[in-house]
Design an enzyme around this catalytic site. Structure first.
Site, PDB file in Angstrom:
ATOM      1  N   GLU A 150       1.261   6.706  -3.132  1.00 48.00           N
ATOM      2  CA  GLU A 150       1.684   5.340  -2.753  1.00 48.00           C
ATOM      3  C   GLU A 150       0.898   4.853  -1.532  1.00 48.00           C
ATOM      4  O   GLU A 150       0.649   3.660  -1.388  1.00 48.00           O
ATOM      5  CB  GLU A 150       3.195   5.285  -2.496  1.00 48.00           C
ATOM      6  CG  GLU A 150       4.074   5.681  -3.690  1.00 48.00           C
ATOM      7  CD  GLU A 150       4.291   4.567  -4.728  1.00 48.00           C
ATOM      8  OE1 GLU A 150       3.541   3.578  -4.728  1.00 48.00           O
ATOM      9  OE2 GLU A 150       5.216   4.727  -5.556  1.00 48.00           O
ATOM     10  N   HIS A 179       1.728   1.593 -11.790  1.00 47.63           N
ATOM     11  CA  HIS A 179       3.108   1.926 -12.173  1.00 47.63           C
ATOM     12  C   HIS A 179       3.393   1.697 -13.655  1.00 47.63           C
ATOM     13  O   HIS A 179       4.304   2.308 -14.198  1.00 47.63           O
ATOM     14  CB  HIS A 179       4.100   1.122 -11.329  1.00 47.63           C
ATOM     15  CG  HIS A 179       4.217   1.619  -9.910  1.00 47.63           C
ATOM     16  ND1 HIS A 179       3.148   1.726  -9.059  1.00 47.63           N
ATOM     17  CD2 HIS A 179       5.301   2.046  -9.189  1.00 47.63           C
ATOM     18  CE1 HIS A 179       3.554   2.185  -7.885  1.00 47.63           C
ATOM     19  NE2 HIS A 179       4.857   2.396  -7.933  1.00 47.63           N
TER      20      HIS A 179
END
Ligand code: NAD
Ligand code: GLY
Length: 378
Positions: free
Chosen positions: A202, A265
């Site tokens: 991330e 994602h």
């Protein structure tokens, strides 16, 4: 889109608490992210929070023995009663049954609608506690105390809360903002290395979507991050939170810009759901998904060819997977059609349009199948 502005020095002082404000509704729902060392034991971290007759610390069986008593000791200075509840540990427990344990505890202790919930743990605890806070008596305040790198740079910030459904990741949830985020970098000392690497996925994400300079900084400082150098971690957490605050401040409910935070994602959630929750860590799935989405960005002519090996090399250096599981293109496509960004069954991908700039794009199924063929184990 312009690069997210930075107020952060790459060499932050470790003695001072770094504060990143999140501005929402002209300040009415504004809150601060506190970042630093020794924050759990600092009385100032816990001052000025909503007052109530009781607080509830929600944690899990792994994190509670490490940190719960220290948090409880601080909260007892502010709340006449401090309860605790421990949930089972793991992504596969991010469901109604686990969340009900929070409600069981709240109702058994007759907790009223001012009760403040404290989420002590990683993204799973944070997302579930936030969702429980959003719906208990139609909403009680909550505070995020993230203890994983992933939670400190992403999940504790911005008010997305959710549980999983067997058919789709994070499909049941609410936008509900915390009253504060308290990110104590020292809690990362006890984090297993695999989890640290998952958090780096991330961190890496924020470079290509919003800050080319930050991407270069990560490339130069990856070894320090992997070695848990505190100054490097402090800078990474602060810069990620700044970028996320900048995005969420403009688009809290993901009507547009906020979707860029989902780079990697769409593929990643398909991997997590397709394999069964917890088989791959969320950050691992996102990492592999970013390689796939980088390839798609190149194939659609949005990025030059050298972008793909650059991303793949960085992700590999971070100890993260670059090849997805062999689910089959049809299964991947079916899973991605229930992604929250899909519209009328049409999959929409977050793709990179230039270093530090991202946007939403559709792509023909056969091109996506070529990407999957290139980046899945054979
Ligand atoms: P996690 O919450 O499962 O934590 C990872 C593991 O580390 C767990 O076993 C946990 O018990 C353990 N752990 C936590 N802190 C520790 C510590 N300090 N020392 C030792 N062990 C510790 O996973 P995560 O990576 O933190 O979060 C992933 C979740 O976050 C996913 O469910 C994902 O969907 C969600 N997420 C949400 C958002 C959002 O915006 N809300 C953003 C990104 C991810
Ligand atoms: N992690 C994606 C978001 O907060 O929007």
């Amino acid at each position: 889109m312009n690069t997210a502005p930075s107020k952060t020095s790459p060499n932050p002082s470790l003695d001072a608490v770094q504060t990143v404000p999140i501005a929402l509704d002209d300040g009415q729902r504004a809150y601060d992210i506190l970042i630093g060392s020794a924050l759990l034991d600092a009385p100032s971290s816990w001052q000025g929070l909503p007052k109530a007759a009781a607080a509830l610390i929600v944690s899990n069986e792994t994190v509670a023995p490490l940190y719960q008593e220290r948090v409880r000791a601080q909260l007892l200075a502010h709340y006449p009663r401090v309860d605790v509840v421990q949930l089972p540990d793991g992504e596969r427990f991010k469901d109604w049954d686990s969340m009900n344990l929070i409600f069981d505890q709240l109702l058994a202790s007759a907790s009223d609608r001012k009760t403040v919930l404290f989420a002590l743990g990683g993204g799973v605890i944070g997302d579930m506690t936030g969702f429980a806070a959003a719906i208990y008596m139609r909403g009680v305040p909550f505070v995020q105390v993230p203890t994983t790198l992933l939670a400190q740079v992403d999940s504790s910030v911005g008010g997305k809360t959710a549980i999983n459904h067997p058919l789709g990741k994070n499909m049941i949830g609410a936008f509900y903002q915390p009253a504060r985020v308290i990110a104590d970098l020292d809690t990362l000392d006890s984090l297993p290395q695999r989890e640290l690497c998952a958090g780096l996925a991330e961190v890496i994400k924020y470079g290509p979507i919003a800050d080319a300079g930050f991407l270069a900084w990560i490339e130069s400082n990856l070894d320090a991050l992997l070695a848990r150098d505190k100054a490097a971690l402090a800078y990474a957490v602060k810069r990620c939170c700044e970028i996320k605050a900048w995005v969420v401040g403009q688009d809290e409910r993901e009507q547009g810009l906020r979707a860029i935070l989902n780079f990697g994602h769409t593929f990643g959630h398909a991997i997590e759901t397709g394999l069964g929750y917890g088989e791959w860590l969320h950050g691992e799935a996102v990492a592999c998904g970013m390689v796939m989405a980088s390839d798609l960005s190149v194939r659609l002519g949005l990025m030059p060819a050298e972008f793909l090996p650059r991303m793949r090399q960085l992700i590999e250096r971070a100890g993260l997977p670059v090849l997805g599981p062999k689910l089959g293109a049809e299964r991947y496509l079916d899973l991605m059609r229930v992604d929250k960004k899909a519209e009328g069954g049409a999959i929409r991908f977050v793709l990179i349009e230039g270093l530090g700039r991202a946007g939403m794009h559709a792509a023909p199924d056969d091109l996506v199948a070529q990407v999957l063929a290139n980046h899945c184990v054979s």
